[in-house]
Structures are given as structure tokens and as C-alpha cells.
Design an enzyme around this catalytic site. Structure first.
Site, PDB file in Angstrom:
ATOM      1  N   ARG A  93       0.779  -1.246   0.000  1.00 51.00           N
ATOM      2  CA  ARG A  93       0.000   0.000   0.000  1.00 51.00           C
ATOM      3  C   ARG A  93       0.804   1.286   0.000  1.00 51.00           C
ATOM      4  NH1 ARG A  93      -5.471  -0.430   3.016  1.00 51.00           N
ATOM      5  NH2 ARG A  93      -4.560   1.214   4.265  1.00 51.00           N
ATOM      6  N   ASP A  94       2.143   1.206  -0.097  1.00 51.54           N
ATOM      7  CA  ASP A  94       2.938   2.438  -0.150  1.00 51.54           C
ATOM      8  C   ASP A  94       4.217   2.223  -0.956  1.00 51.54           C
ATOM      9  OD1 ASP A  94       3.325   5.167   0.363  1.00 51.54           O
ATOM     10  OD2 ASP A  94       4.363   4.800   2.254  1.00 51.54           O
ATOM     11  N   ILE A  95       4.071   1.637  -2.143  1.00 50.10           N
ATOM     12  CA  ILE A  95       5.224   1.449  -3.021  1.00 50.10           C
ATOM     13  C   ILE A  95       5.593   2.808  -3.609  1.00 50.10           C
ATOM     14  CG2 ILE A  95       6.043   0.363  -5.158  1.00 50.10           C
ATOM     15  CD1 ILE A  95       5.796  -1.551  -2.742  1.00 50.10           C
ATOM     16  N   THR A  99       1.200   7.237  -0.018  1.00 50.32           N
ATOM     17  CA  THR A  99       1.736   8.497  -0.512  1.00 50.32           C
ATOM     18  C   THR A  99       0.932   8.873  -1.752  1.00 50.32           C
ATOM     19  OG1 THR A  99       3.898   7.835   0.332  1.00 50.32           O
ATOM     20  CG2 THR A  99       3.852   9.638  -1.292  1.00 50.32           C
TER      21      THR A  99
END
Length: 171
Positions: A31-33, A69
Site C-alpha cells: 500500500r505504499d510502493i 503516498t
């Protein structure tokens, strides 16, 4: 991040796809690559910061709460819908696009404008910003950046295999 050599991009992309495939096979969505969460250690890409990762069975975003992000979020994350590994693949597509071109595919003057762009806008075609990119790489990144989750590659393992196949075609 700025543009990098295609061979390095291919190595990083395949290794990140493999790492995501491993996490997804255990039921975990990152969920935050983003570039800051892809560390290069002795020639190997390591996916870091699983701080907001969720087990797939409980991956629905809380209403009004954004995890991740914004510049690297998938349309389904922005909409607060249930996410699975394909959301991470959208984010990987953004990272690969940025590493190839030095620019993010989606931009906006505010968070709201950025989120609208990710959800609804087209991005500058890769072939315009990176004209020397091989078609197999450009087509894969375009598929990763597809807004409709069912039209994206379905597994990270599939993406890793496609990246390696593209690499072999270039050699």
C-alpha cells in the site's frame, strides 16, 4: 528520482515485482510502493517499510482515511475501495515510469488535483518522454498504469516474468 539506465530499471522492476509477489502470496498488500521504499543493497532491490501494509482480507480503507503516498496511490486506494496486490502493481508502474522519465505520470497543483489526476487523467505517453524504451517495457508500464484494476496485470509474479522476458528480448 531521475531517469536511470534501462538495464538497471529492468533489474529493479523484476526484483520489486518478485518481492511483491512474495508478500501478496502471504496475503499482504504493501500500500505504499514508492522510490523511497525501494532500497538498493549490493545490487539487490529490497522493498522496505511495510508500516501501512494490510492483510488482504482486511484491506478496505477506512472512510475518509488515506493510507499511502498520494503521488503513488492507485485509483482504488484514493476512492477508499478494497485493495489487493494489483494496487501495489499500479504504484510500481508509477515508480517505473518515474525512473524511466525523471517525471511522475500524474501531477497536480494541490493534493485534490493530484488525486483527481491519478483517478481520472491520462498521463504523458511514455514514448514521448522516453522514445528509446523498448515496446515490451512501455506496454507493460502502460498496463500497470491502467485505471481499471481488472485490466492490469493480475499478479506481481506475472509482472516479474514479463519484465524478465522483455530483458531477454533486448539481449
Amino acid at each position: 528520482a531521475g531517469p536511470i539506465e534501462l538495464s538497471e530499471l529492468i533489474d529493479i522492476g523484476a526484483q520489486v515485482a518478485d518481492a511483491l509477489g512474495s508478500a501478496h502470496s502471504k496475503g499482504i498488500v504493501h500500500r505504499d510502493i514508492k522510490p523511497e521504499n525501494i532500497l538498493l543493497r549490493e545490487g539487490h532491490a529490497v522493498v522496505a517499510d511495510f508500516g501501512i501494509a494490510r492483510v488482504i482480507s482486511s484491506s478496505k480503507t477506512q472512510t475518509g482515511v488515506i493510507f499511502g503516498t498520494p503521488s503513488y496511490m492507485s485509483p482504488e486506494q484514493i476512492a477508499g475501495k478494497e485493495v489487493d496486490g494489483r494496487s501495489d502493481l499500479f504504484s510500481l508502474g508509477i515508480v517505473l515510469y518515474e525512473l524511466l522519465t525523471g517525471k511522475r505520470p500524474f501531477t497536480g497543483d494541490s493534493i485534490e488535483a493530484l488525486l483527481r489526476a491519478v483517478s481520472n487523467a491520462d498521463y504523458p505517453p511514455l514514448k514521448d518522454l522516453a522514445p528509446k524504451i523498448p515496446p515490451c517495457c512501455g506496454e507493460l508500464i502502460d498496463r500497470l498504469l491502467t485505471k481499471g484494476v481488472s485490466k492490469r496485470p493480475q499478479t506481481a509474479s506475472q509482472v516479474g516474468n514479463e519484465i524478465r522476458a522483455c530483458s531477454e528480448m533486448l539481449n
